[in-house]
Design a protein around this motif. Structure first.
Motif, PDB file in Angstrom:
ATOM      1  N   GLY A 210       0.783  -1.254   0.121  1.00  0.00           N
ATOM      2  CA  GLY A 210      -0.028  -0.081   0.161  1.00  0.00           C
ATOM      3  C   GLY A 210       0.818   1.299  -0.069  1.00  0.00           C
ATOM      4  O   GLY A 210       0.641   2.247  -0.660  1.00  0.00           O
ATOM      5  N   GLN A 211       1.899   1.281   0.728  1.00  0.00           N
ATOM      6  CA  GLN A 211       2.913   2.237   0.813  1.00  0.00           C
ATOM      7  C   GLN A 211       3.547   2.479  -0.575  1.00  0.00           C
ATOM      8  O   GLN A 211       3.666   3.799  -1.050  1.00  0.00           O
ATOM      9  N   TYR A 212       3.743   1.514  -1.528  1.00  0.00           N
ATOM     10  CA  TYR A 212       4.190   1.634  -2.742  1.00  0.00           C
ATOM     11  C   TYR A 212       3.159   2.371  -3.618  1.00  0.00           C
ATOM     12  O   TYR A 212       3.660   3.103  -4.635  1.00  0.00           O
ATOM     13  N   VAL A 213       1.910   1.824  -3.328  1.00  0.00           N
ATOM     14  CA  VAL A 213       0.941   2.492  -4.326  1.00  0.00           C
ATOM     15  C   VAL A 213       0.943   3.910  -4.146  1.00  0.00           C
ATOM     16  O   VAL A 213       0.713   4.673  -5.185  1.00  0.00           O
ATOM     17  N   TYR A 214       0.667   4.304  -2.945  1.00  0.00           N
ATOM     18  CA  TYR A 214       0.793   5.744  -2.836  1.00  0.00           C
ATOM     19  C   TYR A 214       2.137   6.609  -3.283  1.00  0.00           C
ATOM     20  O   TYR A 214       2.055   7.618  -3.853  1.00  0.00           O
ATOM     21  N   ALA A 215       3.195   5.903  -3.051  1.00  0.00           N
ATOM     22  CA  ALA A 215       4.541   6.636  -3.403  1.00  0.00           C
ATOM     23  C   ALA A 215       4.591   6.548  -5.010  1.00  0.00           C
ATOM     24  O   ALA A 215       4.976   7.561  -5.680  1.00  0.00           O
ATOM     25  N   ALA A 228      11.406   1.639  -4.139  1.00  0.00           N
ATOM     26  CA  ALA A 228       9.975   1.162  -4.458  1.00  0.00           C
ATOM     27  C   ALA A 228      10.021   0.335  -5.725  1.00  0.00           C
ATOM     28  O   ALA A 228      10.396   0.725  -6.786  1.00  0.00           O
ATOM     29  N   PRO A 229       9.505  -0.843  -5.645  1.00  0.00           N
ATOM     30  CA  PRO A 229       9.348  -1.635  -7.056  1.00  0.00           C
ATOM     31  C   PRO A 229       8.257  -0.984  -7.959  1.00  0.00           C
ATOM     32  O   PRO A 229       7.040  -1.572  -7.819  1.00  0.00           O
ATOM     33  N   VAL A 230       8.469   0.175  -8.702  1.00  0.00           N
ATOM     34  CA  VAL A 230       7.475   0.847  -9.308  1.00  0.00           C
ATOM     35  C   VAL A 230       6.775  -0.077 -10.594  1.00  0.00           C
ATOM     36  O   VAL A 230       5.456  -0.211 -10.425  1.00  0.00           O
ATOM     37  N   ALA A 231       7.634  -0.719 -11.278  1.00  0.00           N
ATOM     38  CA  ALA A 231       6.969  -1.487 -12.258  1.00  0.00           C
ATOM     39  C   ALA A 231       6.000  -2.631 -11.615  1.00  0.00           C
ATOM     40  O   ALA A 231       5.047  -2.966 -12.128  1.00  0.00           O
ATOM     41  N   ARG A 232       6.592  -3.429 -10.544  1.00  0.00           N
ATOM     42  CA  ARG A 232       5.651  -4.568 -10.048  1.00  0.00           C
ATOM     43  C   ARG A 232       4.560  -3.970  -9.423  1.00  0.00           C
ATOM     44  O   ARG A 232       3.500  -4.638  -9.253  1.00  0.00           O
ATOM     45  N   THR A 233       4.676  -2.713  -8.615  1.00  0.00           N
ATOM     46  CA  THR A 233       3.280  -2.383  -8.112  1.00  0.00           C
ATOM     47  C   THR A 233       2.360  -2.215  -9.293  1.00  0.00           C
ATOM     48  O   THR A 233       1.147  -2.288  -9.085  1.00  0.00           O
ATOM     49  N   LYS A 234       2.797  -1.366 -10.618  1.00  0.00           N
ATOM     50  CA  LYS A 234       1.714  -1.259 -11.392  1.00  0.00           C
ATOM     51  C   LYS A 234       1.267  -2.407 -12.108  1.00  0.00           C
ATOM     52  O   LYS A 234      -0.025  -2.395 -12.351  1.00  0.00           O
ATOM     53  N   VAL A 235       2.008  -3.302 -12.157  1.00  0.00           N
ATOM     54  CA  VAL A 235       1.298  -4.615 -12.717  1.00  0.00           C
ATOM     55  C   VAL A 235       0.537  -5.355 -11.704  1.00  0.00           C
ATOM     56  O   VAL A 235      -0.671  -5.979 -11.921  1.00  0.00           O
ATOM     57  N   THR A 236       0.765  -5.296 -10.424  1.00  0.00           N
ATOM     58  CA  THR A 236      -0.153  -5.755  -9.401  1.00  0.00           C
ATOM     59  C   THR A 236      -1.402  -5.198  -9.326  1.00  0.00           C
ATOM     60  O   THR A 236      -2.542  -5.595  -9.353  1.00  0.00           O
ATOM     61  N   VAL A 237      -1.477  -3.662  -9.345  1.00  0.00           N
ATOM     62  CA  VAL A 237      -2.542  -2.856  -9.229  1.00  0.00           C
ATOM     63  C   VAL A 237      -3.598  -3.205 -10.529  1.00  0.00           C
ATOM     64  O   VAL A 237      -4.713  -3.464 -10.460  1.00  0.00           O
ATOM     65  N   TYR A 238      -2.968  -3.435 -11.848  1.00  0.00           N
ATOM     66  CA  TYR A 238      -3.868  -3.457 -12.867  1.00  0.00           C
ATOM     67  C   TYR A 238      -4.182  -5.032 -12.985  1.00  0.00           C
ATOM     68  O   TYR A 238      -5.450  -5.503 -13.262  1.00  0.00           O
TER      69      TYR A 238
END
Length: 342
Positions: A210-215, A228-238
């Motif tokens: 969740g912290q990564y999502v906001y970041a 923060a794992p930017v790419a992994r966070t984006k893949v996860t939310v989609y």
């Protein structure tokens, strides 16, 4: 022999010992509260006004119908909240909702597990592909999810013979109970939705993800610099968005005991509207799970009031919802600028 005089060492100051700046002003606090809880206040006012104007508004049947119909949009909006907080957008959820319903209805003949897992697998996979194209290939979310919206609708038409075939769900099956069953007088989809929102709120507010999502939504470059794992966070939310859309479609099919092919058109816009009305910024970095639920309920109350009037065409629902969304975005922009100026 002259001895050297050692000065007494001063203790090192800790960051918490340093004086902090002045706290937020009264105007800043009011602006923040308005941005965070404005939709809830509006919802309460709308419910009170509707209950005083229409005798049938607070009846059990009307409230139950609103709650159950809100549940499906709310599940879609839950996944959309994660996406928008990262600064993205997902236009494919309406088509995935319809596709998930048809796949669930078709799979129900093989049991409840297939009816649930099949739409989750297919819609989650489409969400995963969206995330990979956006995060790894750096394609625009609008274009990628628009293509996914058209592709999912094409798959839907293909497996239903251009929409001429409707798959039915056995009314006596356990899968149908998930849509039509009740617990303590409340429909099962409502309980499932509430459980998902609680889990989503915990993940967004209490987990590292969740912290990564906001970041990522606040500043993608800064998030990458802090590890923060930017790419992994984006893949996860989609992927989460695709899973939520597929699950909502499956629950809707269980409620209607059929996979209706014409559903989901424009649902992506409703979900985006609900999330934004609930206080999540389209620019990313700021938002609340609970706010999205309030936004969904507010849209459904507005639609119900228009239906209660009776003399207004259903097209007015879209006009009112669009005008209300425009006002919310203007208010959010004004409040955001005011907080920065103050």
């Amino acid at each position: 022999m002259t001895g050297t005089v050692l000065s007494k060492a001063k203790p090192m100051k800790r960051p918490e010992d340093e004086p902090t700046g002045p706290g937020p002003t009264r105007s800043e606090r009011i602006s923040a509260l308005a941005q965070q809880h404005g939709a809830l206040v509006t919802l309460v006012v709308a419910v009170i006004a509707a209950s005083l104007s229409f005798d049938t508004f607070l009846t059990g049947d009307n409230l139950e119908n609103m709650a159950v119909s809100s549940a499906f949009l709310a599940v879609v909006a839950l996944g959309m909240t994660f996406v928008i907080i990262t600064g993205g957008i997902d236009l494919s959820v309406g088509s995935l909702f319809a596709l998930g319903g048809v796949l669930a209805a078709w799979g129900s003949q093989y049991g409840t597990a297939v009816a649930l897992l099949l739409p989750l697998a297919v819609c989650g996979l489409i969400g995963l592909v969206n995330g990979l194209l956006i995060a790894r290939s750096r394609l625009a979310p609008f274009i990628v999810t628009l293509a996914a919206m058209l592709g999912a609708r094409g798959i839907l038409l293909s497996i239903t013979d251009e929409g001429s075939k409707t798959y039915l769900v056995d009314k006596d099956s356990f899968f149908a109970t998930l849509g039509q069953g009740k617990l303590l007088g409340v429909g099962a989809p409502v309980w499932i939705t509430l459980g998902l929102f609680v889990a989503g709120a915990v993940v967004l507010r209490r987990s590292r993800f969740g912290q990564y999502v906001y970041a990522v939504g606040g500043n993608e470059d800064a998030a990458a610099l802090m590890g923060a794992p930017v790419a992994r966070t984006k893949v996860t939310v989609y992927t989460i968005s695709g899973l939520c859309a597929g699950l909502a479609g499956a629950l809707n099919a269980a409620w209607l005991v059929s996979g209706v092919t014409i559903l989901g058109s424009g649902m992506e816009l409703e979900a985006i509207s609900a999330v934004v009305i609930g206080g999540t910024l389209l620019t990313g970095g700021f938002g609340f799970i609970s706010g999205s639920l309030v936004g969904v309920l507010l849209l459904k109350v507005i639609q119900n009031v228009i239906n209660q009037i009776g003399s207004l065409d259903s097209a007015y629902q879209q006009v009112v919802s669009g005008a209300f969304l425009a006002l919310v975005v203007i208010a959010q922009t004004w409040l955001g600028r005011r907080r920065r100026v103050l």
